[in-house]
Design a protein around this motif. Structure first.
Motif, PDB file in Angstrom:
ATOM      1  N   ASP A   1      -8.495  -4.441   0.254  1.00  0.00           N
ATOM      2  CA  ASP A   1      -8.587  -3.204   1.036  1.00  0.00           C
ATOM      3  C   ASP A   1      -9.776  -3.261   1.982  1.00  0.00           C
ATOM      4  O   ASP A   1      -9.706  -2.855   3.127  1.00  0.00           O
ATOM      5  CB  ASP A   1      -8.673  -1.983   0.113  1.00  0.00           C
TER       6      ASP A   1
ATOM      7  N   ARG B   1     -17.571  -2.841  -0.040  1.00  0.00           N
ATOM      8  CA  ARG B   1     -18.061  -1.951  -1.089  1.00  0.00           C
ATOM      9  C   ARG B   1     -17.656  -2.450  -2.483  1.00  0.00           C
ATOM     10  O   ARG B   1     -17.052  -3.513  -2.624  1.00  0.00           O
ATOM     11  CB  ARG B   1     -17.569  -0.527  -0.850  1.00  0.00           C
TER      12      ARG B   1
ATOM     13  N   GLU C   1     -15.378  -2.561  -4.372  1.00  0.00           N
ATOM     14  CA  GLU C   1     -13.928  -2.460  -4.512  1.00  0.00           C
ATOM     15  C   GLU C   1     -13.337  -3.832  -4.183  1.00  0.00           C
ATOM     16  O   GLU C   1     -13.131  -4.616  -5.063  1.00  0.00           O
ATOM     17  CB  GLU C   1     -13.396  -1.338  -3.605  1.00  0.00           C
TER      18      GLU C   1
ATOM     19  N   ASP D   1      -1.962  -1.267   0.878  1.00  0.00           N
ATOM     20  CA  ASP D   1      -2.612  -1.707   2.112  1.00  0.00           C
ATOM     21  C   ASP D   1      -1.938  -2.989   2.616  1.00  0.00           C
ATOM     22  O   ASP D   1      -1.626  -3.123   3.801  1.00  0.00           O
ATOM     23  CB  ASP D   1      -4.109  -1.984   1.881  1.00  0.00           C
TER      24      ASP D   1
ATOM     25  N   TRP E   1       2.937   1.521  -2.584  1.00  0.00           N
ATOM     26  CA  TRP E   1       2.000   0.510  -3.087  1.00  0.00           C
ATOM     27  C   TRP E   1       2.820  -0.576  -3.796  1.00  0.00           C
ATOM     28  O   TRP E   1       2.896  -1.712  -3.340  1.00  0.00           O
ATOM     29  CB  TRP E   1       0.963   1.170  -4.010  1.00  0.00           C
TER      30      TRP E   1
ATOM     31  N   HIS F   1     -11.101  -1.899   7.133  1.00  0.00           N
ATOM     32  CA  HIS F   1      -9.960  -1.584   6.271  1.00  0.00           C
ATOM     33  C   HIS F   1      -8.710  -1.732   7.137  1.00  0.00           C
ATOM     34  O   HIS F   1      -8.501  -0.950   8.046  1.00  0.00           O
ATOM     35  CB  HIS F   1     -10.102  -0.108   5.870  1.00  0.00           C
TER      36      HIS F   1
HETATM   37  C1  RAM Z   1      -8.774   3.131  -2.016  1.00  0.00           C
HETATM   38  C2  RAM Z   1      -8.596   1.777  -1.455  1.00  0.00           C
HETATM   39  C3  RAM Z   1      -7.277   1.491  -0.817  1.00  0.00           C
HETATM   40  C4  RAM Z   1      -6.191   2.432  -1.185  1.00  0.00           C
HETATM   41  C5  RAM Z   1      -6.415   3.102  -2.496  1.00  0.00           C
HETATM   42  C6  RAM Z   1      -5.319   4.062  -2.871  1.00  0.00           C
HETATM   43  O1  RAM Z   1      -9.709   3.090  -3.044  1.00  0.00           O
HETATM   44  O2  RAM Z   1      -9.643   1.465  -0.606  1.00  0.00           O
HETATM   45  O3  RAM Z   1      -7.339   1.378   0.561  1.00  0.00           O
HETATM   46  O4  RAM Z   1      -4.986   1.725  -1.214  1.00  0.00           O
HETATM   47  O5  RAM Z   1      -7.633   3.743  -2.519  1.00  0.00           O
END
Ligand code: RAM
Length: 915
Positions: free
Chosen positions: A438, A442, A444, A451, A503, A736
């Motif tokens: 994504d 960060r 994540e 995405d 997703w 992103h």
């Molecule tokens: C966020 C992510 C991503 C998304 C989800 C649902 O945390 O960055 O882009 O797909 O949420």
């Protein structure tokens, strides 16, 4: 005619290939027109002995032709020769080789080794072995992998130039090994060192920033196969005779950064201990490796108001910074990373959240070059501490990502659109680092399926993503379960969660994108059960009305039409979105069943598709054609996914138009609606409106971020607000790619490059003009060769130049001409007169005040002629109003002032060639 680019499993002369039936592709290059391949002959041999000879095969196939010879042996070199005949009487030849790898993890004879350091030890273990070589060497191959990320050195030299091996896969099911050529590195006395960082295996990862997602101890596995000129061979392998120590890498975490202490000396060698991993799960590297693909010089040294020393690289990117320095012994240099400066000009690392991304280097007094090994950062700026004299030339940003071939270029007459294209490409590069993530900065950096799904179509124009997605889709399938469906992130470190629409649909949609783009049938064969499994999962969740209306959904994630929504899922009914995707995926599954000739499934999923569509109409569209959620995304899905019955389409299209008009021709879509909004308009005779939305420069729009100085795609339309403030939701990445999904529309509709048959064997060229862009030059390097589409429309003359690669045909729709033209390969040029003018008066009385005040020139003029207006507190409130709306309550002479400003802006705009 020349035959070029022999590719074996998409690669040139691959080594370490574990595909049991590799596929061969080549390109025909010719100056003649209408060239088609008439026949080919492939001969595969080993050591000069022919193993497989197709004979002269009368066929125009030149892409992904499967090896059907005798079973391949491991660790062997094969020669491939392809002869080609075309329809013009020419003949051509191309040759290459491939070398098999171990052909299965169980063929490793090495043992897994690990260490017994205390838990608090953060330094990366270095596994060491010394060995000598007495005879003359012919060939050396190293096969290696690790639990954690590793780097191998022999005699101090790093093998290969790749990073983050073995890559991130679903480690509990799949682990890649790598093959290295090391023919010239060995000497009589040798030392091999394998350093292993925590990486994704053991490192701190996920929202929780916790370690040990797969295990609490890193480990290594390696074999060095030495072949001597006398025909004998030897294997040096990891086993209990190896030793372990720690080196200069004192700590390394992907999120947190790396500390290298070059003064650190550790003479102590400890015993290794053996460990285990399921050898059946070990597979050869499936995608291209991660490499440094570009180095960017430092642009500017900035001393911020807070007196931070900051370097700007001019581009938000993923990678790290190489630092050249001659420090004092023990001097510690600290490098911090950030994507952006705040509106005061201070370093702003908040978009990284808890991923602090700090690299530290301890100098040893000599001239040194530092760069980290097992971490990467998402940044444009670095701040430097611990160094007095900062010379820009000593800092270089290294751009890291999976090394995919670049396949697309898109240049238009509009510089803002060109910057948008650049931003899309940079976000793709930054987030295609082994997995589709994504964001790269960060805490994540996860393989969010949604995405990847929305962006895949665009990605496949910009780069060859066949291998990249093949690897990841194998992980998708391996993480999928009957109980939970397809996870939201792959590899899945978030634990079991029920699958979610848009997703989890990645499992169905992305294989189809790969099939269509590259003509790759194998991806459908390999993923078929996964594709089917996802559709079946949804079916199992449906109620008696045949619809999926339970469980968690992301809806139209981050859509603006419900900005206040606590759950960020937008205003579109979440289950409308879910069922739209249910129908869409079922239809793709039906098409895949057709490609694979699965008669029973073709029938089953055709029926299911019709049933879901019918139920969708009954549930979400009233008898008079009103859609339950008349949001942009709701309407777009009903139209673009072809769900609404014919009789309802007009009404839904009108609702979409009204909605867009209510937003003053701006989008309000989130992750789900954004990729299709412009497509839906173009397909329904509202291409001009698509163009208007696309070229909006004020918030919210694609070009708004460009005008705010973005160099990558932002996570949110409002990541940076018009007044320079940041979104403070705690989820605000500036890199992103999801909204970069507009790229596909740019290539397909504006440049007009489309495939009519998988792999672009048959091409559709159909450029469509929009006001505000007067020319486009685009290319797409298909598996058959380069397709070019360029056009211009200026001074009442349309010019079109097209290139169609050999062994393909095309249908060309020239702008403003009714009749399509069928063409073969070759170069074509057209020129004709038109009444059309694409230049626009960009600023009118309909333009919003905000858009006007975005222009520095406007501010200058207002300051000069009506300074009282600039300071007026009401101006903030009037931001979203058009000039005419503002004027409705203003003294009449203001209209003259506005007219003057607008004329000046349009003039300057034309002068810089912006339109
Ligand atoms: C966020 C992510 C991503 C998304 C989800 C649902 O945390 O960055 O882009 O797909 O949420």
């Amino acid at each position: 005619m020349k035959v070029t680019e022999l590719k074996i499993e998409y690669r040139e002369n691959p080594i370490g290939l574990d595909v049991v039936k590799p596929r061969f592709s080549w390109k025909l290059v010719s100056k003649e027109q209408n060239v088609l391949q008439e026949a080919y002959r492939i001969v595969v041999s080993k050591g000069g002995v022919d193993l497989w000879d197709t004979g002269i095969n009368e066929s125009s196939n030149s892409v992904l032709i499967q090896y059907e010879g005798p079973e391949l042996a491991p660790l062997s070199l094969y020669e491939v020769k392809v002869e080609v005949w075309d329809n013009k009487g020419n003949q051509g030849l191309v040759q290459g080789t491939f070398e098999t790898g171990l052909l299965g993890g169980t063929n490793f004879s090495a043992e897994w080794i690990t260490h017994e350091f205390p838990e608090e030890e953060t330094a990366c273990p270095v596994f060491v072995k010394e060995f000598s070589v007495k005879k003359t060497i012919e060939r050396v191959r190293v096969y290696a992998t690790s639990l954690g990320v590793y780097e191998i050195k022999i005699n101090g030299e790093k093998l290969g130039d790749t990073f983050f091996a073995p890559g991130w896969t679903s480690y509990k099911n799949r682990l890649q090994y790598q093959t290295y050529q090391a023919d010239r590195i060995l000497q009589e006395k040798n030392k091999i060192e394998i350093t292993v960082g925590n990486g994704w295996y053991k490192g701190i990862f996920g929202f929780t920033c916790t370690p040990n997602h797969y295990g609490d101890r890193v480990a290594a596995l390696a074999e060095i196969h030495i072949t001597y000129t006398d025909g004998t061979s030897e294997i040096i392998k990891t086993d209990e005779s190896w030793k372990v120590t720690t080196g200069s890498i004192r700590s390394s975490e992907i999120y947190m950064g790396e500390t290298i202490d070059s003064c650190y000396k550790n003479e102590k060698l400890e015993e290794v201990v053996s460990t285990s991993y399921k050898m059946e799960n070990i597979i050869a590297q499936e995608s291209e490796p991660v490499r440094i693909t570009e180095k960017l010089p430092a642009k500017e040294l900035i001393i911020t108001p807070k007196e931070e020393k900051v370097i700007d690289f001019g581009q938000n990117l993923t990678g790290f910074v190489e630092v050249k320095v001659k420090g004092k012994v023990g001097q510690r240099i600290t490098i911090k990373h950030a994507e952006v400066l705040d509106k005061e000009g201070n370093f702003y690392p908040d978009t990284l959240r808890k991923a602090i991304s700090v690299d530290q280097y301890v100098c040893n007094g000599e001239e040194q070059t530092f760069l980290p090994h097992f971490t990467f950062h998402g940044f444009r700026y670095i701040s430097i501490e611990g160094l007095e004299d900062i010379q820009l030339e000593n800092f270089t940003a290294c751009v890291l990502h999976t090394e995919m071939e670049e396949t697309g270029t898109f240049i238009s007459s509009n510089p803002l659109v060109n910057q948008l294209q650049s931003n899309i490409q940079w976000s793709q590069r930054g987030n295609f680092l082994d997995i589709p993530s994504d964001c790269p900065q960060r805490d994540e950096r996860l393989g969010w399926t949604g995405d990847a799904q929305v962006f895949a179509g665009t990605a496949a124009y910009n780069h060859n993503v066949a291998l990249f997605f093949t690897k990841w889709l194998h992980d998708v399938a391996s993480e999928q379960t009957e109980e939970f469906g397809v996870p939201h992130v792959v590899p899945n470190i978030l634990g079991d969660q029920d699958g979610a629409a848009a997703w989890s649909d990645a499992a169905v949609i992305i294989p189809w994108v790969i099939y269509e783009t590259y003509g790759d049938v194998r991806i459908l064969e390999e993923q078929y059960e996964s594709m089917k499994g996802w559709v079946e999962y949804i079916t199992s969740k449906c109620g008696s009305n045949g619809l999926w209306q339970t469980g968690f959904q992301y809806g139209d994630w981050l859509a603006l039409d419900k900005e206040e929504s606590a759950d960020r899922t937008g205003a579109t009914d979440k289950y409308l979105v879910a069922n739209a995707y249910y129908a869409y995926s079922t239809n793709i599954l039906r098409k895949a069943a057709e490609v694979l000739n699965k008669a029973e499934d073709i029938k089953k999923y055709s029926e299911l598709y019709q049933k879901v569509k019918k139920a969708f109409n009954e549930e979400y569209i009233t008898a008079t054609g009103r859609l339950v959620s008349e949001t942009q995304t709701g309407c777009v899905l009903a139209l673009y996914f072809d769900l609404a019955e014919e009789k309802y389409r007009n009404r839904i299209l009108e609702a979409l138009e009204t909605n867009i008009a209510n937003h003053k021709n701006h989008l309000s879509t989130g992750f789900v609606g954004t990729p299709y909004l412009c497509h839906a308009l173009t397909e329904n005779n509202l291409h001009d409106l698509a163009g208007t939305i696309f070229l909006k420069e004020d918030y919210p729009s694609w070009l708004y971020s460009v005008k705010k100085g973005a160099t990558t795609i932002w996570e949110r339309w409002n990541s940076i607000l018009p007044n320079g403030d940041f979104d403070t939701s705690g989820m605000n990445s500036l890199n992103h790619y999801a909204y970069g999904s507009i790229g596909e529309w740019m290539y397909r509709r504006l440049a007009g490059i489309n495939q009519l048959q998988p792999g672009y064997k048959k091409i559709l060229i159909k450029p469509q003009f929009i006001k505000g862009i007067t020319s486009i030059d685009a290319t797409f390097n298909s598996v058959y060769g380069e397709i070019k589409s360029s056009w211009s429309c200026k001074d009442n003359v349309i010019k079109v130049a097209i290139e169609i690669p050999a062994n393909t045909t095309a249908i060309l729709y020239l702008p403003e001409k009714e009749q399509p033209i069928e063409i073969g390969s070759g170069i074509y040029q057209y020129e004709y007169e038109t009444e059309t003018r694409l230049e626009i008066e960009k600023f009118t009385f309909d333009t919003t005040l905000q858009e006007i005040l975005n222009e520095p020139l406007a501010i200058e003029l207002f300051n000069q002629y009506a300074p009282e207006l600039m300071g007026h507190p009401m101006i903030e409130f009037a931001y979203q109003l058009s000039v005419s709306e503002v004027l409705a309550n203003a003294p009449t002479e203001s209209a003259t002032l506005f007219k003057m400003v607008i004329d000046a802006l349009n003039k300057s705009n034309n002068e810089v060639g912006a339109i």
